[in-house]
Design a protein around this motif. Structure first.
Motif, short mmCIF file in Angstrom:
data_model
loop_
_atom_site.label_atom_id
_atom_site.label_comp_id
_atom_site.label_asym_id
_atom_site.label_seq_id
_atom_site.Cartn_x
_atom_site.Cartn_y
_atom_site.Cartn_z
N THR A 336 4.07 3.82 4.31
CA THR A 336 3.09 3.52 3.26
C THR A 336 2.30 4.78 2.89
OG1 THR A 336 2.98 1.20 3.84
CG2 THR A 336 1.07 2.08 2.70
N GLY A 337 2.05 5.62 3.88
CA GLY A 337 1.38 6.90 3.59
C GLY A 337 2.22 7.76 2.66
N TYR A 338 3.53 7.76 2.89
CA TYR A 338 4.45 8.52 2.05
C TYR A 338 4.46 7.96 0.62
CZ TYR A 338 9.06 10.17 0.41
OH TYR A 338 10.09 10.72 -0.30
N PHE A 339 4.48 6.64 0.53
CA PHE A 339 4.45 5.96 -0.77
C PHE A 339 3.18 6.35 -1.55
CE2 PHE A 339 4.62 1.35 -2.65
CZ PHE A 339 5.19 1.83 -3.81
N GLU A 340 2.07 6.30 -0.84
CA GLU A 340 0.79 6.65 -1.45
C GLU A 340 0.80 8.11 -1.92
OE1 GLU A 340 -2.39 7.04 1.45
OE2 GLU A 340 -3.76 6.02 0.09
N PHE A 341 1.33 8.99 -1.07
CA PHE A 341 1.40 10.42 -1.39
C PHE A 341 2.20 10.61 -2.70
CE2 PHE A 341 4.41 14.03 -1.10
CZ PHE A 341 3.53 15.11 -1.16
N LEU A 342 3.37 9.99 -2.79
CA LEU A 342 4.21 10.19 -3.99
C LEU A 342 3.52 9.65 -5.24
CD1 LEU A 342 7.82 9.37 -2.70
CD2 LEU A 342 6.80 11.62 -3.07
N ILE A 343 2.87 8.51 -5.11
CA ILE A 343 2.20 7.94 -6.29
C ILE A 343 1.03 8.83 -6.72
CG2 ILE A 343 0.78 6.00 -7.11
CD1 ILE A 343 2.60 4.17 -5.47
N ASN A 344 0.28 9.31 -5.74
CA ASN A 344 -0.84 10.20 -6.09
C ASN A 344 -0.35 11.48 -6.74
OD1 ASN A 344 -2.76 8.39 -5.23
ND2 ASN A 344 -2.95 9.30 -3.18
N GLU A 345 0.83 11.97 -6.30
CA GLU A 345 1.39 13.20 -6.90
C GLU A 345 1.74 12.99 -8.37
OE1 GLU A 345 2.49 16.49 -5.15
OE2 GLU A 345 0.64 15.73 -4.25
N LEU A 346 2.01 11.75 -8.75
CA LEU A 346 2.33 11.49 -10.17
C LEU A 346 1.12 11.81 -11.06
CD1 LEU A 346 4.22 8.05 -10.13
CD2 LEU A 346 5.20 10.34 -10.20
N ASN A 347 -0.05 11.58 -10.44
CA ASN A 347 -1.29 11.93 -11.14
C ASN A 347 -1.32 11.35 -12.55
OD1 ASN A 347 -3.76 13.08 -11.35
ND2 ASN A 347 -3.02 15.17 -11.72
N ASN A 348 -1.00 10.06 -12.65
CA ASN A 348 -0.88 9.43 -13.96
C ASN A 348 -2.06 8.49 -14.20
OD1 ASN A 348 -0.02 7.47 -16.05
ND2 ASN A 348 1.87 8.67 -15.96
N GLU A 349 -2.75 8.65 -15.31
CA GLU A 349 -3.98 7.89 -15.53
C GLU A 349 -3.71 6.41 -15.84
OE1 GLU A 349 -5.46 7.41 -19.10
OE2 GLU A 349 -3.42 7.76 -19.83
N LYS A 350 -2.45 6.04 -16.04
CA LYS A 350 -2.16 4.62 -16.32
C LYS A 350 -2.17 3.76 -15.05
CE LYS A 350 0.97 5.81 -19.99
NZ LYS A 350 2.40 5.95 -20.22
N ILE A 351 -2.07 4.40 -13.90
CA ILE A 351 -2.03 3.61 -12.65
C ILE A 351 -3.03 4.13 -11.63
CG2 ILE A 351 0.37 2.81 -12.85
CD1 ILE A 351 1.15 5.10 -10.93
N LYS A 352 -3.50 3.18 -10.79
CA LYS A 352 -4.46 3.55 -9.75
C LYS A 352 -4.24 2.65 -8.53
CE LYS A 352 -9.17 2.57 -9.11
NZ LYS A 352 -10.36 2.03 -9.74
N ILE A 353 -4.14 3.25 -7.36
CA ILE A 353 -4.01 2.44 -6.14
C ILE A 353 -5.40 1.91 -5.76
CG2 ILE A 353 -3.44 2.49 -3.68
CD1 ILE A 353 -1.50 4.81 -4.31
N ILE A 354 -5.50 0.60 -5.59
CA ILE A 354 -6.80 0.03 -5.20
C ILE A 354 -6.88 -0.30 -3.70
CG2 ILE A 354 -7.37 -0.85 -7.50
CD1 ILE A 354 -6.60 -3.66 -6.44
N THR A 355 -5.76 -0.23 -3.01
CA THR A 355 -5.73 -0.49 -1.56
C THR A 355 -6.46 0.65 -0.83
OG1 THR A 355 -3.58 -1.51 -1.96
CG2 THR A 355 -4.12 -1.01 0.33
N PRO A 356 -7.15 0.35 0.29
CA PRO A 356 -7.82 1.44 1.01
C PRO A 356 -6.85 2.56 1.40
CG PRO A 356 -8.49 -0.68 1.91
CD PRO A 356 -7.39 -0.97 0.92
N THR A 357 -7.37 3.79 1.46
CA THR A 357 -6.52 4.92 1.85
C THR A 357 -6.44 5.05 3.38
OG1 THR A 357 -8.47 6.29 1.60
CG2 THR A 357 -6.90 6.33 -0.21
N ASN A 358 -7.42 4.53 4.09
CA ASN A 358 -7.41 4.61 5.55
C ASN A 358 -6.37 3.63 6.12
OD1 ASN A 358 -7.92 4.46 8.27
ND2 ASN A 358 -10.15 4.27 8.06
N PRO A 359 -5.38 4.14 6.87
CA PRO A 359 -4.33 3.26 7.42
C PRO A 359 -4.89 2.14 8.31
CG PRO A 359 -3.84 5.57 7.92
CD PRO A 359 -5.19 5.55 7.28
N LYS A 360 -6.09 2.33 8.85
CA LYS A 360 -6.69 1.27 9.70
C LYS A 360 -7.23 0.13 8.85
CE LYS A 360 -6.37 3.71 13.58
NZ LYS A 360 -5.03 4.20 13.15
#
Ligand SMILES: Cc1ncc(COP(=O)(O)O)c(C=O)c1O
Ligand SMILES: Nc1ccccc1C(=O)C[C@H](N)C(=O)O
Length: 423
Positions: A336-360
Motif C-alpha cells: 500500500t505504501g508503494y501504491f501511495e508513492f506511485l499515485i503521489n508521483e503522478l501529482n495530478n490535481e484531479k485525484i487526492k488520496i484521503i486515507t491516512p498516510t500513516n500505516p498504523k
C-alpha cells in the motif's frame, strides 16, 4: 523518505523478494477474454475465491450424500461441532481468546443481536455514537434499535464527524463528545476501519474513552478483519462483529463473526435473544430443558449453522493460519505504501488520496477522491479490467490485498490511471 522507486523493474524485484508471493497461485484470479488476469483491487468488497474452497465444500456435499443425517456426527468434519473448528484461527486473527469468538449469522444480524445485550438504554442514558460516515447498514441498525426502545432516532444518534474541510476523524473530537454528552450516551458503535476513507481508528483508545463514561463499546470490523490486527481482547471493547466475504475470502454472503469480551462471558443476567444453539451442548438434545446459556460468544448463537458456508470459511482460515497476520501486515504496509508513492508521483490535481498516510492508521485500502465526482474515471478503469469500486459521493476505493495482489499489479494499475488522466 520512502525506498520506493519508479519503473516496472522495481515492481518485479519487489515481487521476487516477497516471501508470501506464492499465495497468489492459491486463488482463482478472474481473467479477460484474452486470458489476461484482471487487476483486482476489490478484496475490500468481495475477496477472491481460494482454489481449495471447492474441495472443502465438496467434502461436505459428499458426506451429506453418503451419510445423510449421520453426517452431524460421522462426517469427516462432523457438522455438530463444525463451528468449533473455526474458532481458534478466527480468534487469532482478531486478537481474541477462543471463548470470545464465534462464527454465526451475518454482520447486520449480529450487530442487532449484540445490541439486544449491550444496548440497555435508560430514560436519560440512551444515545448512540456512530461515525458520520458509518456504513448505511450500521446506521439503520442503530436507528431502529433506538426506535425499538421507544426513542426518537434522529435525536438519539450522535455523529462523530470529521472537522470542517477534513475527511478523517480525530479522536480528540470523540473525547469532546463524551465529555459534553457522556451522561446521555449508552453505546459507541464504531467502524474499526472506515469503509469509505479506509481510516483505521485506535480501538483501544475508543474503548477507554467510552468506558470512562460508563458506555458500552462495540466495533464493526467488516473492513478490518484479515486486514489489520485489532487486538480485541487487550483493547477491552465489549463486543464486535464482522463479515468473512471481504479480506477473509469466504464467498458472497458468507457467515459473519462475533466477539464478546471475556469479561461478559459468564454474565447470565445479560439480556439476549436465544435459541437452542445458545444452550449447553451436553443437554441440548435432552429437550424440554430450561435454557442453560453456553458461557462466552457461543452463547449468542441461535440456530444450527449452514455447514457449506462454514466449509468455505474453513478453507480461508486454514490459509490465514498458515501465512499469519504478521507476514500479511508486513507485505500489506509495503504494497500500500508503494501504491501511495506511485499515485503521489503522478501529482495530478484531479485525484487526492484521503486515507491516512500513516500505516498504523490504515489497512490496505486507499480511497482516491476524484475532483468533480467524475465517475468516468472509475468507468474507464473498469473497461481496462482494473476492478475498483466507486462509493458515493466521490471516491474510488482500491485495495491491494497482500494475499493475492502483486507489486506489478499496482504498477500496471497506476500506469493505466496515468494514461486515463492524461487523455
Ligand atoms: C461496515 C459494514 N457494515 C455492514 C455491512 C453489511 O454487512 P451484511 O450485509 O453482511 O449485514 C457491510 C458490508 O456489506 C459493511 O462494510
Ligand atoms: N456484500 C455486498 C453485496 C453487494 C454489493 C456490495 C457488497 C458489500 O459488501 C459492500 C461493502 N460492505 C462495502 O464496503 O461497500
Amino acid at each position: 523518505m520512502s525506498n520506493y522507486k519508479q519503473g516496472l523493474d522495481f515492481a518485479k524485484s519487489q515481487d521476487q523478494n516477497d516471501p508470501i508471493s506464492s499465495y497468489r497461485n492459491q486463488f482463482h484470479i478472474p481473467k479477460d477474454k484474452d486470458g489476461n488476469d484482471w487487476l483486482y483491487f476489490t478484496g475490500n468488497s468481495l475477496g477472491l475465491q481460494p482454489k481449495a474452497t471447492k474441495e472443502y465444500i465438496n467434502q461436505e456435499l459428499e458426506d451429506w450424500a453418503n451419510l445423510g443425517v449421520e453426517g452431524h456426527f460421522e462426517a469427516k468434519n462432523p457438522w455438530m461441532p463444525y463451528h468449533e473448528f473455526l474458532t481458534e484461527s478466527m480468534a487469532k486473527i482478531v486478537g481474541a481468546k477462543p471463548i470470545e469468538v464465534v462464527i454465526m449469522n451475518t454482520l447486520t444480524t449480529n450487530l442487532h443481536l449484540l445490541m439486544v445485550s449491550f444496548y440497555q438504554p435508560t430514560k436519560t442514558k440512551y444515545k448512540i455514537v456512530i461515525e458520520s460516515d458509518a456504513f448505511p447498514s450500521d446506521r439503520y441498525a442503530v436507528q431502529t434499535q433506538l426506535e425499538f426502545h421507544g426513542f426518537n432516532a434522529s435525536e438519539g444518534v450522535i455523529e462523530w464527524k470529521p472537522r470542517e474541510g477534513e475527511e478523517l476523524l480525530n479522536i480528540d473530537d470523540l473525547e469532546t463528545i463524551l465529555e459534553e454528552q457522556g451522561d446521555e450516551i449508552a453505546l459507541l458503535l464504531i467502524g474499526g476501519v472506515n469503509y469509505y476513507t479506509g481510516q483505521y481508528l485506535d480501538i483501544k483508545k475508543i474503548a477507554d474513552l467510552g468506558h470512562a463514561k460508563d458506555c458500552m463499546v462495540g466495533i464493526d470490523l467488516a473492513h478490518g478483519v484479515g486486514n489489520i490486527k485489532p487486538d480485541f481482547h487487550n483493547s477491552g471493547v465489549d463486543f464486535a462483529a464482522w463479515c468473512t466475504y471481504k479480506y477473509l475470502n469466504a464467498g458472497p454472503g458468507s457467515l459473519g463473526g462475533l466477539f464478546v469480551h471475556e469479561k461478559h462471558a459468564h454474565n447470565k443476567d445479560l439480556k439476549r435473544f436465544a435459541g437452542w444453539w445458545s444452550h449447553n451442548k451436553s443437554t441440548r438434545f435432552n429437550m424440554r430443558q430450561p435454557l442453560d446459556i453456553i458461557p462466552g460468544a457461543e452463547g449468542w448463537q441461535l440456530s444450527n449453522p449452514p455447514i457449506l458456508s462454514m466449509a468455505a470459511i474453513k478453507a480461508s482460515l486454514d490459509m490465514f493460519n498458515e501465512v499469519g497476520m504478521d507476514a500479511l501486515r508486513a507485505k500489506s504496509e509495503k504494497l500500500t505504501g508503494y501504491f501511495e508513492f506511485l499515485i503521489n508521483e503522478l501529482n495530478n490535481e484531479k485525484i487526492k488520496i484521503i486515507t491516512p498516510t500513516n500505516p498504523k492508521e490504515r489497512g490496505c485500502q486507499l480511497s482516491i477522491q476524484v475532483k468533480d465526482a467524475d465517475k468516468n474515471l472509475h468507468k474507464q478503469l473498469t473497461e481496462a479490467n482494473i476492478i475498483t469500486d466507486w462509493r458515493e459521493p466521490d471516491v474510488i476505493r482500491c485495495a491491494p490485498v497482500p494475499l493475492y495482489n502483486t507489486f506489478v499489479d499496482v504498477y500496471k494499475m497506476v500506469e493505466k490511471l496515468k494514461e486515463i488522466l492524461n487523455r
